[in-house]
Design a protein around this motif. Structure first.
Motif, PDB file in Angstrom:
ATOM      1  N   SER A 152      14.549 -14.322  12.407  1.00 12.72           N
ATOM      2  CA  SER A 152      15.761 -14.959  11.897  1.00 12.72           C
ATOM      3  C   SER A 152      15.606 -16.477  11.884  1.00 12.72           C
ATOM      4  O   SER A 152      16.014 -17.146  10.930  1.00 12.72           O
ATOM      5  CB  SER A 152      16.969 -14.563  12.755  1.00 12.72           C
ATOM      6  N   ASN A 153      15.019 -17.032  12.948  1.00  7.68           N
ATOM      7  CA  ASN A 153      14.815 -18.471  12.991  1.00  7.68           C
ATOM      8  C   ASN A 153      13.804 -18.930  11.945  1.00  7.68           C
ATOM      9  O   ASN A 153      13.922 -20.035  11.401  1.00  7.68           O
ATOM     10  CB  ASN A 153      14.367 -18.905  14.393  1.00  7.68           C
ATOM     11  N   LEU A 154      12.831 -18.078  11.668  1.00  6.03           N
ATOM     12  CA  LEU A 154      11.871 -18.415  10.612  1.00  6.03           C
ATOM     13  C   LEU A 154      12.562 -18.422   9.250  1.00  6.03           C
ATOM     14  O   LEU A 154      12.320 -19.318   8.424  1.00  6.03           O
ATOM     15  CB  LEU A 154      10.712 -17.419  10.612  1.00  6.03           C
ATOM     16  N   ALA A 155      13.434 -17.451   9.009  1.00  2.00           N
ATOM     17  CA  ALA A 155      14.196 -17.433   7.750  1.00  2.00           C
ATOM     18  C   ALA A 155      15.066 -18.680   7.630  1.00  2.00           C
ATOM     19  O   ALA A 155      15.171 -19.286   6.560  1.00  2.00           O
ATOM     20  CB  ALA A 155      15.060 -16.173   7.688  1.00  2.00           C
ATOM     21  N   LEU A 156      15.659 -19.081   8.741  1.00  3.31           N
ATOM     22  CA  LEU A 156      16.473 -20.301   8.743  1.00  3.31           C
ATOM     23  C   LEU A 156      15.606 -21.518   8.442  1.00  3.31           C
ATOM     24  O   LEU A 156      16.018 -22.415   7.684  1.00  3.31           O
ATOM     25  CB  LEU A 156      17.154 -20.460  10.101  1.00  3.31           C
ATOM     26  N   PHE A 157      14.424 -21.547   9.004  1.00  7.88           N
ATOM     27  CA  PHE A 157      13.494 -22.653   8.733  1.00  7.88           C
ATOM     28  C   PHE A 157      13.174 -22.734   7.247  1.00  7.88           C
ATOM     29  O   PHE A 157      13.166 -23.825   6.659  1.00  7.88           O
ATOM     30  CB  PHE A 157      12.213 -22.463   9.543  1.00  7.88           C
ATOM     31  N   GLU A 214      14.484 -15.318   1.412  1.00 10.02           N
ATOM     32  CA  GLU A 214      15.000 -14.048   0.901  1.00 10.02           C
ATOM     33  C   GLU A 214      13.956 -12.953   1.009  1.00 10.02           C
ATOM     34  O   GLU A 214      14.257 -11.817   1.409  1.00 10.02           O
ATOM     35  CB  GLU A 214      15.445 -14.226  -0.546  1.00 10.02           C
ATOM     36  N   ALA A 215      12.707 -13.284   0.657  1.00  9.56           N
ATOM     37  CA  ALA A 215      11.630 -12.294   0.748  1.00  9.56           C
ATOM     38  C   ALA A 215      11.421 -11.845   2.192  1.00  9.56           C
ATOM     39  O   ALA A 215      11.216 -10.656   2.465  1.00  9.56           O
ATOM     40  CB  ALA A 215      10.342 -12.875   0.179  1.00  9.56           C
ATOM     41  N   LEU A 216      11.497 -12.794   3.106  1.00  8.39           N
ATOM     42  CA  LEU A 216      11.319 -12.479   4.525  1.00  8.39           C
ATOM     43  C   LEU A 216      12.438 -11.575   5.034  1.00  8.39           C
ATOM     44  O   LEU A 216      12.196 -10.574   5.704  1.00  8.39           O
ATOM     45  CB  LEU A 216      11.278 -13.771   5.338  1.00  8.39           C
ATOM     46  N   MET A 217      13.682 -11.925   4.701  1.00  6.67           N
ATOM     47  CA  MET A 217      14.816 -11.129   5.174  1.00  6.67           C
ATOM     48  C   MET A 217      14.801  -9.723   4.577  1.00  6.67           C
ATOM     49  O   MET A 217      15.159  -8.747   5.248  1.00  6.67           O
ATOM     50  CB  MET A 217      16.125 -11.852   4.849  1.00  6.67           C
ATOM     51  N   LYS A 218      14.362  -9.634   3.321  1.00  9.21           N
ATOM     52  CA  LYS A 218      14.262  -8.315   2.679  1.00  9.21           C
ATOM     53  C   LYS A 218      13.185  -7.476   3.340  1.00  9.21           C
ATOM     54  O   LYS A 218      13.378  -6.285   3.616  1.00  9.21           O
ATOM     55  CB  LYS A 218      13.956  -8.496   1.193  1.00  9.21           C
ATOM     56  N   GLU A 219      12.034  -8.088   3.616  1.00 12.06           N
ATOM     57  CA  GLU A 219      10.930  -7.364   4.250  1.00 12.06           C
ATOM     58  C   GLU A 219      11.307  -6.924   5.660  1.00 12.06           C
ATOM     59  O   GLU A 219      10.917  -5.846   6.119  1.00 12.06           O
ATOM     60  CB  GLU A 219       9.690  -8.264   4.289  1.00 12.06           C
ATOM     61  N   ALA A 220      12.083  -7.756   6.344  1.00 13.68           N
ATOM     62  CA  ALA A 220      12.506  -7.432   7.712  1.00 13.68           C
ATOM     63  C   ALA A 220      13.696  -6.484   7.744  1.00 13.68           C
ATOM     64  O   ALA A 220      14.146  -6.098   8.828  1.00 13.68           O
ATOM     65  CB  ALA A 220      12.844  -8.717   8.465  1.00 13.68           C
ATOM     66  N   LYS A 221      14.218  -6.128   6.558  1.00 13.79           N
ATOM     67  CA  LYS A 221      15.365  -5.218   6.456  1.00 13.79           C
ATOM     68  C   LYS A 221      16.566  -5.722   7.272  1.00 13.79           C
ATOM     69  O   LYS A 221      17.204  -4.969   8.007  1.00 13.79           O
ATOM     70  CB  LYS A 221      14.982  -3.807   6.892  1.00 13.79           C
ATOM     71  N   MET A 222      16.855  -7.009   7.108  1.00 12.88           N
ATOM     72  CA  MET A 222      17.985  -7.592   7.818  1.00 12.88           C
ATOM     73  C   MET A 222      19.296  -7.121   7.213  1.00 12.88           C
ATOM     74  O   MET A 222      19.432  -7.034   5.993  1.00 12.88           O
ATOM     75  CB  MET A 222      17.909  -9.122   7.769  1.00 12.88           C
ATOM     76  N   SER A 223      20.260  -6.845   8.064  1.00 12.57           N
ATOM     77  CA  SER A 223      21.569  -6.384   7.606  1.00 12.57           C
ATOM     78  C   SER A 223      22.319  -7.530   6.941  1.00 12.57           C
ATOM     79  O   SER A 223      21.987  -8.710   7.118  1.00 12.57           O
ATOM     80  CB  SER A 223      22.381  -5.851   8.783  1.00 12.57           C
ATOM     81  N   SER A 224      23.353  -7.180   6.205  1.00 10.92           N
ATOM     82  CA  SER A 224      24.159  -8.203   5.534  1.00 10.92           C
ATOM     83  C   SER A 224      24.825  -9.117   6.552  1.00 10.92           C
ATOM     84  O   SER A 224      25.019 -10.311   6.301  1.00 10.92           O
ATOM     85  CB  SER A 224      25.210  -7.534   4.643  1.00 10.92           C
ATOM     86  N   GLU A 225      25.173  -8.578   7.734  1.00 14.09           N
ATOM     87  CA  GLU A 225      25.799  -9.396   8.771  1.00 14.09           C
ATOM     88  C   GLU A 225      24.838 -10.456   9.298  1.00 14.09           C
ATOM     89  O   GLU A 225      25.223 -11.615   9.501  1.00 14.09           O
ATOM     90  CB  GLU A 225      26.269  -8.508   9.932  1.00 14.09           C
ATOM     91  N   VAL A 226      23.585 -10.053   9.509  1.00 14.18           N
ATOM     92  CA  VAL A 226      22.583 -11.011  10.002  1.00 14.18           C
ATOM     93  C   VAL A 226      22.298 -12.068   8.943  1.00 14.18           C
ATOM     94  O   VAL A 226      22.204 -13.264   9.242  1.00 14.18           O
ATOM     95  CB  VAL A 226      21.280 -10.280  10.400  1.00 14.18           C
TER      96      VAL A 226
END
Length: 280
Positions: A194-199, A210-222
């Motif tokens: 999550s911190n990497l996505a924020l970075f 976006e690619a990172l969050m999609k690959e990590a299967k992050m929920s909409s809340e996260v």
């Protein structure tokens, strides 16, 4: 007649002494056998003892409760644990963590500071850093987290929290190194990812985030929370030259069959490097 009597007494005395000797020998033998049996039983008890006693099982349960953010409940169980088994620096640190997480900042700080000279010093400095971050004191938070990282240099969560504090302070350039270390030490940790996505977002590379969050299967809340933090940091801090410059040195993301793995290269983080990252 007297001689016969004396001989009889003498013989009886010899027999009596012989019997006493046998009795003493038998007693010694029995005592030795009993000791052997006792030692054997003690050894068997040790072999049969479970790997974890109730004390350790209870402590592990408290840790799992905190991992699930059940901090209020963990406080009650810590009190119960200490009444039964006593306390330790680790238990006191868990108590301080629970106090911090439940908004009892002053009590948590007092508890952390009591641990600064012992075996839980690194964790205590980490807790103090998180406390200062909650209070909005970024300089103190960064300072405390740096001390914690020096004491426990391979703790990925401390490194990740340090990088976040630096990002929140607007220093993306300084945040890259501890973030890279955190990602390599704990590539599957959700908080680190999550911190990497924020970075990525703060570096101006929304596509990479976006690619990172999609690959990590992050929920909409996260995702919403990461976006919220990005907006908060962007609104509160002006973009620095290092933030703009970071766009050309984005860290690559590599997916493997066993789950998300984040593979970073030091040259991409070097201020002198002009190498562009690529996704594989």
């Amino acid at each position: 007649m007297k001689n016969r009597l004396h001989q009889g007494v003498f013989c009886a005395l010899i027999v009596l002494l012989s019997c006493n000797g046998c009795a003493s020998f038998n007693a010694s033998s029995n005592e030795y056998a009993m000791r052997n049996e006792e030692a054997s039983q003690r050894q068997q008890v040790e072999l049969d003892r479970p790997a974890l006693d109730n004390k350790q099982v209870y402590l592990d349960m408290i840790k799992k409760m905190q991992e699930r953010s059940l901090y209020f409940a963990s406080i009650a169980h810590i009190d119960s644990y200490q009444k039964t088994y006593g306390t330790s620096p680790e238990v006191q640190r868990l108590y301080a963590d629970a106090l911090r997480a439940t908004g009892q900042d002053d009590s948590a700080e007092k508890q952390y500071r009591a641990l600064l000279n012992g075996t839980e010093a690194a964790a205590a400095w980490h807790g103090l850093g998180l406390l200062e971050a909650q209070r909005g004191s970024s300089a103190k938070a960064i300072s405390n987290l740096r001390v914690s990282s020096r004491l426990d240099p391979t703790n990925a969560l401390v490194l990740s929290d340090l990088s976040y504090a630096l990002l929140a302070d607007g220093d993306n350039n300084a945040a890259r190194i501890p973030l890279m270390q955190a990602v390599e030490l704990a590539p599957g940790n959700r908080k680190v990812i999550s911190n990497l996505a924020l970075f990525f977002m703060l570096s101006g590379d929304e596509a990479k985030a976006e690619a990172l969050m999609k690959e990590a299967k992050m929920s909409s809340e996260v995702r919403a929370e990461i976006l919220k933090r990005q907006e908060s940091i962007t609104k509160g801090k002006p973009k620095s030259a290092s933030t703009q410059d970071a766009r050309s040195r984005i860290m690559p993301v590599v997916a493997s069959g066993s789950g998300m793995q984040l593979q970073l290269q030091m040259q991409l983080l070097s201020p002198q490097s002009g190498v562009s990252a690529r996704s594989e």
